[in-house]
Scaffold this motif. Structure first.
Motif, PDB file in Angstrom:
ATOM      1  N   GLY A 131       0.822  -1.211   0.000  1.00  0.00           N
ATOM      2  CA  GLY A 131       0.000   0.000   0.000  1.00  0.00           C
ATOM      3  C   GLY A 131       0.851   1.254   0.000  1.00  0.00           C
ATOM      4  N   THR A 132       1.902   1.248   0.805  1.00  0.00           N
ATOM      5  CA  THR A 132       2.803   2.397   0.840  1.00  0.00           C
ATOM      6  C   THR A 132       3.473   2.580  -0.510  1.00  0.00           C
ATOM      7  N   CYS A 133       3.887   1.485  -1.132  1.00  0.00           N
ATOM      8  CA  CYS A 133       4.478   1.574  -2.475  1.00  0.00           C
ATOM      9  C   CYS A 133       3.507   2.234  -3.448  1.00  0.00           C
ATOM     10  N   LEU A 134       2.255   1.842  -3.409  1.00  0.00           N
ATOM     11  CA  LEU A 134       1.256   2.409  -4.318  1.00  0.00           C
ATOM     12  C   LEU A 134       1.047   3.898  -4.071  1.00  0.00           C
ATOM     13  N   ALA A 135       0.953   4.302  -2.806  1.00  0.00           N
ATOM     14  CA  ALA A 135       0.772   5.721  -2.485  1.00  0.00           C
ATOM     15  C   ALA A 135       1.975   6.540  -2.942  1.00  0.00           C
ATOM     16  N   MET A 136       3.180   6.039  -2.684  1.00  0.00           N
ATOM     17  CA  MET A 136       4.385   6.751  -3.083  1.00  0.00           C
ATOM     18  C   MET A 136       4.518   6.820  -4.604  1.00  0.00           C
TER      19      MET A 136
END
Length: 194
Positions: A131-136
């Protein structure tokens, strides 16, 4: 649209106050300014850690405070404070003959941070690695979607020459920053919940 997930800042400082918000916004701007000083002096746009700071501030503060923090950072540099890469400031290039080549990237930062903050508040993307990868990644797309065309307009570069100057040299570094954020944010959440 209701925001359903608290930010890391709200988790750590749950009592709302103007002082808290001012400290978070000022601290976010200072954090980005600090990371901007770590640079590899590429031309026409240096490689720095400030994009990592922008995206982390977005995730940690939520969209409103992140937008304010990053806008404060951009305006501080425009006003002459040495907060941009390598202690630079202002929107003019070092020769004073035109706009700084990186201005489009700087202009994009508040929007990128706000998008990351929105995704975190709406979907809780900063709690897990993917999820963090997607947001970044979403924030990075905003940075390049604004930064590259402005770079092209300022330098006259087009096509593959524009990509070679404003995107290609940053892919590996941005990927590493994205992975670092994807490790840091979920870890910060685990520590905050203890």
């Amino acid at each position: 649209m209701t925001m359903t997930h608290p930010t890391l800042a709200r988790e750590l400082a749950p009592t709302p106050s103007l002082v808290r918000d001012l400290l978070l916004v000022g601290g976010g701007a200072a954090f980005i300014a600090l990371l901007a000083q770590a640079q590899v002096p590429l031309q026409p746009v240096p490689m720095t850690l400030q994009t990592l700071g922008v995206l982390l501030v977005g995730a940690a503060l939520g969209w409103k405070r992140a937008f304010a923090a990053v806008l404060l950072y951009a305006l501080a540099g425009a006003a002459g404070l040495p907060v941009y890469a390598g202690g630079a400031s202002g929107y003019m290039n070092t020769a004073g003959t035109g706009l700084r080549a990186s201005i489009g990237y700087i202009i994009s930062y508040p929007l990128a941070a706000a998008l990351v903050g929105f995704l975190v508040e709406r979907f809780g993307l900063d709690r897990r690695f993917l999820g963090t990868c997607l947001a970044m990644l979403a924030g990075s797309v905003v940075i390049y979607a604004i930064g590259l065309p402005v770079l092209g307009a300022i330098t006259g570069l087009k096509g593959s020459a524009l990509m070679a100057a404003g995107l290609t040299p940053f892919i590996i570094g941005d990927t590493l920053k994205l992975l670092l954020a994807a490790l840091l944010l979920p870890t910060a959440w685990k520590l905050a919940r203890r």
